[in-house]
Design an enzyme around this catalytic site. Sequence first.
Site, mmCIF file in Angstrom:
data_model
loop_
_atom_site.group_PDB
_atom_site.id
_atom_site.type_symbol
_atom_site.label_atom_id
_atom_site.label_comp_id
_atom_site.label_asym_id
_atom_site.label_seq_id
_atom_site.Cartn_x
_atom_site.Cartn_y
_atom_site.Cartn_z
ATOM 1 N N HIS A 277 4.877 1.508 0.385
ATOM 2 C CA HIS A 277 6.141 1.953 -0.236
ATOM 3 C C HIS A 277 7.155 0.820 -0.068
ATOM 4 C CE1 HIS A 277 9.117 4.577 -1.780
ATOM 5 N NE2 HIS A 277 9.329 5.378 -0.750
ATOM 6 N N HIS A 316 1.536 0.840 -9.263
ATOM 7 C CA HIS A 316 2.504 1.905 -9.015
ATOM 8 C C HIS A 316 1.865 3.233 -9.389
ATOM 9 C CE1 HIS A 316 6.268 4.145 -9.101
ATOM 10 N NE2 HIS A 316 6.737 3.182 -8.350
ATOM 11 N N ASP A 372 9.008 -4.558 -5.952
ATOM 12 C CA ASP A 372 8.930 -5.362 -4.731
ATOM 13 C C ASP A 372 8.368 -6.763 -4.946
ATOM 14 O OD1 ASP A 372 9.969 -3.475 -2.963
ATOM 15 O OD2 ASP A 372 8.084 -2.377 -2.986
HETATM 16 N N1 ACO Z 1 -4.055 -4.505 -5.743
HETATM 17 C C1 ACO Z 1 -5.359 -4.306 -6.072
HETATM 18 N N2 ACO Z 1 -5.873 -3.148 -6.534
HETATM 19 C C2 ACO Z 1 -5.007 -2.132 -6.669
HETATM 20 C C3 ACO Z 1 -3.645 -2.245 -6.368
HETATM 21 C C4 ACO Z 1 -3.175 -3.498 -5.895
HETATM 22 N N3 ACO Z 1 -1.897 -3.684 -5.602
HETATM 23 N N4 ACO Z 1 -3.028 -1.072 -6.597
HETATM 24 C C5 ACO Z 1 -3.970 -0.228 -7.031
HETATM 25 N N5 ACO Z 1 -5.177 -0.879 -7.090
HETATM 26 C C6 ACO Z 1 -6.439 -0.340 -7.576
HETATM 27 C C7 ACO Z 1 -7.056 0.607 -6.563
HETATM 28 O O1 ACO Z 1 -7.919 -0.069 -5.679
HETATM 29 C C8 ACO Z 1 -7.792 1.578 -7.474
HETATM 30 O O2 ACO Z 1 -8.969 0.933 -7.915
HETATM 31 P P1 ACO Z 1 -10.317 1.793 -8.111
HETATM 32 O O3 ACO Z 1 -10.015 2.739 -9.239
HETATM 33 O O4 ACO Z 1 -11.366 0.778 -8.413
HETATM 34 O O5 ACO Z 1 -10.546 2.512 -6.798
HETATM 35 C C9 ACO Z 1 -6.865 1.699 -8.683
HETATM 36 O O6 ACO Z 1 -6.141 0.448 -8.729
HETATM 37 C C10 ACO Z 1 -5.894 2.858 -8.575
HETATM 38 O O7 ACO Z 1 -5.158 2.701 -7.354
HETATM 39 P P2 ACO Z 1 -4.657 3.895 -6.451
HETATM 40 O O8 ACO Z 1 -4.665 3.454 -5.024
HETATM 41 O O9 ACO Z 1 -5.371 5.152 -6.804
HETATM 42 O O10 ACO Z 1 -3.175 4.018 -6.951
HETATM 43 P P3 ACO Z 1 -2.034 4.856 -6.251
HETATM 44 O O11 ACO Z 1 -1.221 5.407 -7.345
HETATM 45 O O12 ACO Z 1 -2.588 5.807 -5.247
HETATM 46 O O13 ACO Z 1 -1.227 3.748 -5.432
HETATM 47 C C11 ACO Z 1 0.281 2.055 -4.879
HETATM 48 C C12 ACO Z 1 -0.035 3.184 -5.853
HETATM 49 C C13 ACO Z 1 0.303 2.594 -3.449
HETATM 50 C C14 ACO Z 1 1.691 1.546 -5.185
HETATM 51 C C15 ACO Z 1 -0.767 0.931 -5.050
HETATM 52 O O14 ACO Z 1 -0.708 0.411 -6.364
HETATM 53 C C16 ACO Z 1 -0.584 -0.197 -4.033
HETATM 54 O O15 ACO Z 1 -1.086 -0.104 -2.912
HETATM 55 N N6 ACO Z 1 0.154 -1.283 -4.402
HETATM 56 C C17 ACO Z 1 0.448 -2.340 -3.463
HETATM 57 C C18 ACO Z 1 1.579 -1.947 -2.553
HETATM 58 C C19 ACO Z 1 2.891 -1.938 -3.261
HETATM 59 O O16 ACO Z 1 3.242 -2.886 -3.970
HETATM 60 N N7 ACO Z 1 3.662 -0.868 -3.041
HETATM 61 C C20 ACO Z 1 5.005 -0.756 -3.596
HETATM 62 C C21 ACO Z 1 5.035 0.315 -4.649
HETATM 63 S S1 ACO Z 1 6.637 0.416 -5.348
HETATM 64 C C22 ACO Z 1 7.515 1.200 -4.156
HETATM 65 O O17 ACO Z 1 7.088 2.072 -3.475
HETATM 66 C C23 ACO Z 1 8.859 0.789 -3.968
#
Ligand code: ACO
Length: 437
Positions: A277, A316, A372
């Site tokens: 987050h 996201h 971010d």
């Molecule tokens: N890098 C690589 N792969 C990713 C990323 C990433 N940043 N984000 C998602 N994926 C992939 C997952 O591995 C998953 O792949 P799969 O289908 O092969 O298993 C797919 O994309 C879907 O991802 P989920 O984890 O199901 O997405 P979710 O909606 O649960 O998570 C989140 C969203 C937490 C923001 C995620 O994208 C992430 O971890 N991003 C990096 C951290 C980040 O930048 N957070 C800030 C978000 S904005 C905020 O809160 C202010």
Amino acid sequence: MQSAGRRERHEGIPLGESVTITDNRTGKSIEVPIVNGGVDSSEWAKLLPGVWFYDPSFGNTASTSSAITYLDGEEGVLRYRGYPIEQLAEKSTYLEVAYLLIHGELPTPVQYEEWKHQITTHTYIHEHVRKRFLEGFHYDAHPMGMLTSSIAALSTFYPEAKDIEDPANRMRQIIRLIAKLPTLAAGAHRYSVGMPFVYPDNNIDFQTNFLSMMFRVAEPTFECDPRLSRALDILFILHADHEQNCSTTAARVVGSSQADPYSAMAAACAALYGPLHGGANEAVLRMLTEIGSYDNIDAFIESVKAGKGRLMGFGHRVYKSYDPRAKIIKQAAYDVFEVTGKNPLLDIALKLEETALNDPYFIERKLYPNVDFYSGLIYQAMGFPVEMFTVLFAIPRVSGWLSHWQEMLEQKSRIARPRQLYTGVDERDYVAINARQ
Ligand code: ACO
């Protein structure tokens, strides 16, 4: 009571604006209206008592109705109280946006002056908060831990905050929280670097005052390039609210138990701290530093695709296109670098973004830069240490948390209490310790 095979119909539902659910065990059906894009789960529960919706992480659950922020993740649209984020970032100020979030309308000139006066005159913190709490932490305490704890500690200084039914009392706490967060945040930083605490200066604007509390040394009056203070103001606007995200949900859930607002805001702040987050801005900077040069980008992307960590600042839960805030921040970064000189990590970030946006892994999963990805580059260029990045997110987000907290109380919500699907062992008898294998 419905008879088997009979469908209960809601009067006045336009054709097609409903869903029908049938319980195949009994043959009973119920038609549920779709209102504001959702269906009321209590209607479903009438047909299926004791059968729960399984939705861990709330990916398909609307936990509330809300009139604060509109977000269309497919189209990359974000509006506070109906106003597009692009217009607010260009024309408004953070304090005006905070007023908008809390009150629902932009202030008139008179209301705005009064609001600024209220916030400005509540920036001081009790000396015990500084001396006993902030300065009681270990020398290398993370400022987010210090901020979260000191927000919770404020509840003991304002015990009247427990009276959450009184709107005037609620507003007093809202003003205190918005006003005091920069003072707590800067105090945490000054302590961590061994610098004396700088008291708030009521003669300068909100964000310049924060910069003064952060960076002032011995100069009689703090001065900074207005382009930097405006850039910080824009970042505060962009971070002020984002509907039912993890930290806002934490604020609403804790607030639903009728806890005082300081306790609810401390819970939200704790949720923001996590790297998935608000903690992502800090993680992005560490990631870019670790990548270090263009030559390492391809290998880094391959390691992410192989499941070894994530590309921080990408992806996201709701946005499946470019986060509109990231676009504005990218532009603001260039404005800041005109003053500070370019952050050397910018080129790595740009190349990383380009590589990811052209890679099928990220394209198929609709992973784009989020808020971010670029914010940390600006913060670093302005002189903020990496540990302060998430704190910089929390300062404006408190106005969003508070607007949701207030909305929740006005909705007369019930205590948040989800169900579970139990998957543990069935009943069994206690075994005396000596008889266990
Ligand atoms: N890098 C690589 N792969 C990713 C990323 C990433 N940043 N984000 C998602 N994926 C992939 C997952 O591995 C998953 O792949 P799969 O289908 O092969 O298993 C797919 O994309 C879907 O991802 P989920 O984890 O199901 O997405 P979710 O909606 O649960 O998570 C989140 C969203 C937490 C923001 C995620 O994208 C992430 O971890 N991003 C990096 C951290 C980040 O930048 N957070 C800030 C978000 S904005 C905020 O809160 C202010």
